[in-house]
Design a protein around this motif. Structure first.
Motif, PDB file in Angstrom:
ATOM      1  N   MET A   1       0.789  -1.124  -0.140  1.00 51.18           N
ATOM      2  CA  MET A   1       0.089   0.120   0.128  1.00 51.18           C
ATOM      3  C   MET A   1       0.741   1.220   0.186  1.00 51.18           C
ATOM      4  O   MET A   1       1.377   1.654   1.001  1.00 51.18           O
ATOM      5  N   PRO A   2       1.133   1.909  -1.210  1.00 53.00           N
ATOM      6  CA  PRO A   2       2.121   3.056  -1.404  1.00 53.00           C
ATOM      7  C   PRO A   2       1.385   4.394  -0.300  1.00 53.00           C
ATOM      8  O   PRO A   2       0.255   4.639  -0.404  1.00 53.00           O
ATOM      9  N   LEU A   3       2.322   5.020   0.091  1.00 56.90           N
ATOM     10  CA  LEU A   3       1.877   6.127   0.891  1.00 56.90           C
ATOM     11  C   LEU A   3       2.602   7.252   0.099  1.00 56.90           C
ATOM     12  O   LEU A   3       3.877   7.465  -0.074  1.00 56.90           O
ATOM     13  N   LEU A   4       1.909   8.489  -0.016  1.00 53.20           N
ATOM     14  CA  LEU A   4       2.383   9.815  -0.409  1.00 53.20           C
ATOM     15  C   LEU A   4       2.784  10.534   0.681  1.00 53.20           C
ATOM     16  O   LEU A   4       1.842  10.954   1.738  1.00 53.20           O
ATOM     17  N   TYR A   5       3.847  10.982   1.078  1.00 51.05           N
ATOM     18  CA  TYR A   5       4.397  11.449   2.355  1.00 51.05           C
ATOM     19  C   TYR A   5       4.564  13.047   1.899  1.00 51.05           C
ATOM     20  O   TYR A   5       5.273  13.333   1.113  1.00 51.05           O
ATOM     21  N   VAL A   6       3.852  13.743   2.364  1.00 46.08           N
ATOM     22  CA  VAL A   6       3.898  15.307   2.265  1.00 46.08           C
ATOM     23  C   VAL A   6       4.625  16.071   2.910  1.00 46.08           C
ATOM     24  O   VAL A   6       4.640  15.988   4.427  1.00 46.08           O
ATOM     25  N   THR A   7       5.878  16.659   2.342  1.00 48.41           N
ATOM     26  CA  THR A   7       6.885  17.543   3.252  1.00 48.41           C
ATOM     27  C   THR A   7       7.326  18.615   2.450  1.00 48.41           C
ATOM     28  O   THR A   7       7.295  18.463   1.256  1.00 48.41           O
ATOM     29  N   ASP A   8       7.681  19.667   3.117  1.00 42.11           N
ATOM     30  CA  ASP A   8       8.567  20.726   2.246  1.00 42.11           C
ATOM     31  C   ASP A   8      10.055  20.679   2.804  1.00 42.11           C
ATOM     32  O   ASP A   8      10.241  21.328   3.918  1.00 42.11           O
ATOM     33  N   LEU A   9      10.942  19.747   2.164  1.00 50.05           N
ATOM     34  CA  LEU A   9      12.194  19.860   2.723  1.00 50.05           C
ATOM     35  C   LEU A   9      12.949  20.902   2.554  1.00 50.05           C
ATOM     36  O   LEU A   9      13.967  21.177   3.206  1.00 50.05           O
ATOM     37  N   ALA A  10      12.415  22.211   1.902  1.00 48.46           N
ATOM     38  CA  ALA A  10      13.109  23.580   1.827  1.00 48.46           C
ATOM     39  C   ALA A  10      12.754  24.368   2.733  1.00 48.46           C
ATOM     40  O   ALA A  10      13.098  25.587   2.697  1.00 48.46           O
ATOM     41  N   TYR A  11      11.713  24.128   3.700  1.00 53.21           N
ATOM     42  CA  TYR A  11      11.273  25.113   4.516  1.00 53.21           C
ATOM     43  C   TYR A  11      12.029  25.652   5.531  1.00 53.21           C
ATOM     44  O   TYR A  11      12.830  24.903   6.183  1.00 53.21           O
ATOM     45  N   PRO A  12      12.266  26.876   5.781  1.00 51.22           N
ATOM     46  CA  PRO A  12      13.353  27.510   6.493  1.00 51.22           C
ATOM     47  C   PRO A  12      12.819  27.833   7.835  1.00 51.22           C
ATOM     48  O   PRO A  12      12.705  28.759   8.265  1.00 51.22           O
ATOM     49  N   ALA A  13      12.770  26.591   8.571  1.00 52.75           N
ATOM     50  CA  ALA A  13      12.072  26.780  10.238  1.00 52.75           C
ATOM     51  C   ALA A  13      13.259  27.212  10.919  1.00 52.75           C
ATOM     52  O   ALA A  13      14.577  27.079  10.730  1.00 52.75           O
ATOM     53  N   ARG A  14      13.129  28.152  11.945  1.00 55.47           N
ATOM     54  CA  ARG A  14      13.932  28.575  12.999  1.00 55.47           C
ATOM     55  C   ARG A  14      14.315  27.889  13.983  1.00 55.47           C
ATOM     56  O   ARG A  14      13.445  27.119  14.632  1.00 55.47           O
ATOM     57  N   GLY A  15      15.748  27.491  14.054  1.00 61.25           N
ATOM     58  CA  GLY A  15      16.084  26.925  15.073  1.00 61.25           C
ATOM     59  C   GLY A  15      16.167  25.129  15.057  1.00 61.25           C
ATOM     60  O   GLY A  15      16.381  24.567  15.807  1.00 61.25           O
ATOM     61  N   ARG A  16      15.499  24.734  13.887  1.00 62.55           N
ATOM     62  CA  ARG A  16      15.477  23.119  13.501  1.00 62.55           C
ATOM     63  C   ARG A  16      15.627  23.022  11.987  1.00 62.55           C
ATOM     64  O   ARG A  16      15.028  24.049  11.282  1.00 62.55           O
ATOM     65  N   ARG A  17      15.923  21.815  11.923  1.00 60.13           N
ATOM     66  CA  ARG A  17      15.682  21.624  10.102  1.00 60.13           C
ATOM     67  C   ARG A  17      14.698  20.555  10.076  1.00 60.13           C
ATOM     68  O   ARG A  17      14.945  19.251  10.225  1.00 60.13           O
ATOM     69  N   TYR A  18      13.430  21.073   9.414  1.00 61.01           N
ATOM     70  CA  TYR A  18      12.531  19.984   9.183  1.00 61.01           C
ATOM     71  C   TYR A  18      13.151  18.901   8.142  1.00 61.01           C
ATOM     72  O   TYR A  18      12.417  17.699   8.263  1.00 61.01           O
TER      73      TYR A  18
END
Length: 266
Positions: free
Chosen positions: A1-18
């Motif tokens: 059962m394939p999953l679509l994993y939604v993420t913004d790998l380039a989001y510039p979060a403060r103090g942490r790396r998403y």
């Protein structure tokens, strides 16, 4: 059962790396479940080819509100399984829950959405004012004289708290807690050993939210009186700070999440 994993790998979060968190988590989940990653703006076009959509570190939706609204509408119309399920009552649905919980007498920082009703709050030297549709502290100001249109802002007394603490859950099962010993450094977190009373506090909000599956984070602060008060109930895409956990706790979280996803899919 394939999953679509939604993420913004380039989001510039403060103090942490998403991106680091999602690279780690997907590398571990891929051992058990087939999945593919996509940006939140691409989710509507891609999700028909997958059995379910997992929304993770996709960033504050106000940065792509139109795309997120389209995603929700399309998923609900097609009956697409979304994890976390789209019926969450916390941040997923906006900030109304802070008003609802205040009215219901839950241990939450007292909140109103009309500065004209300031007398309903405990008196404070300063108040926190932020957009009702905001996220990630965007638009937050501290002032002695709260202003703003009724129904469009949230007003809370500024709490001189000892520290902030977060409790992370998979479904209704507690996984771990982290806290910031220094209130001025809110993202310098270390593991926190909760008391039984702390867990009762956090579980009350998990129960109120009524999600059968999903990752939830209960953010609280330790008030001067010693009690915990809810700051946020994150049920859309809470950052997990997995890199700060011992390997054994990371493993336990991945195991719990894998079991939850399998249960959700079946």
């Amino acid at each position: 059962m394939p999953l679509l994993y939604v993420t913004d790998l380039a989001y510039p979060a403060r103090g942490r790396r998403y991106c680091d968190e999602d690279i780690f988590l997907t590398s571990r989940l891929r051992e058990h479940l087939p999945l593919a990653l996509c940006h939140p703006r691409d989710a509507v076009a891609l999700m028909p080819g997958f059995d379910a959509v997992v929304v993770r570190n996709s960033g504050p939706v106000l940065h792509y509100q139109e795309a997120y609204d389209a995603f929700r509408a399309a998923a609900l119309a097609a009956g697409t399984r979304v994890y976390n399920p789209l019926c969450g009552r916390g941040d997923m649905a906006g900030k109304q829950y802070l008003l609802d919980l205040t009215a219901a007498g839950y241990p939450v920082i007292p909140t109103i959405d009309d500065p004209a009703r300031l007398a309903e709050l405990p008196r404070a030297a300063e108040y926190a004012v932020k957009p009702k549709q905001g996220a990630d502290s965007i638009g937050l100001v501290f002032t002695a004289d709260p202003q703003g249109p009724a129904g469009e802002v949230l007003v809370q007394p500024r709490v001189d708290f000892a520290y902030e603490v977060s409790f992370d859950f998979v479904d209704d099962a507690f996984q771990y807690a982290l806290y910031a010993p220094d209130p001025a450094r809110r993202w310098e977190l270390v593991p926190y050993e909760p008391t039984a009373a702390d867990l009762d506090f956090a579980r009350a909000f998990i129960a109120w939210n009524t999600l059968d599956h999903g990752i939830q984070r209960v953010d609280a602060c330790r008030a001067p009186s010693g009690e915990l008060l809810l700051v946020e109930l994150e049920d859309l895409n809470p950052y997990l700070s997995l890199d700060l956990l011992p390997p054994a706790v990371q493993d336990a979280f991945v195991t719990a999440l894998t079991a939850s996803l399998r249960s959700f899919l079946h």
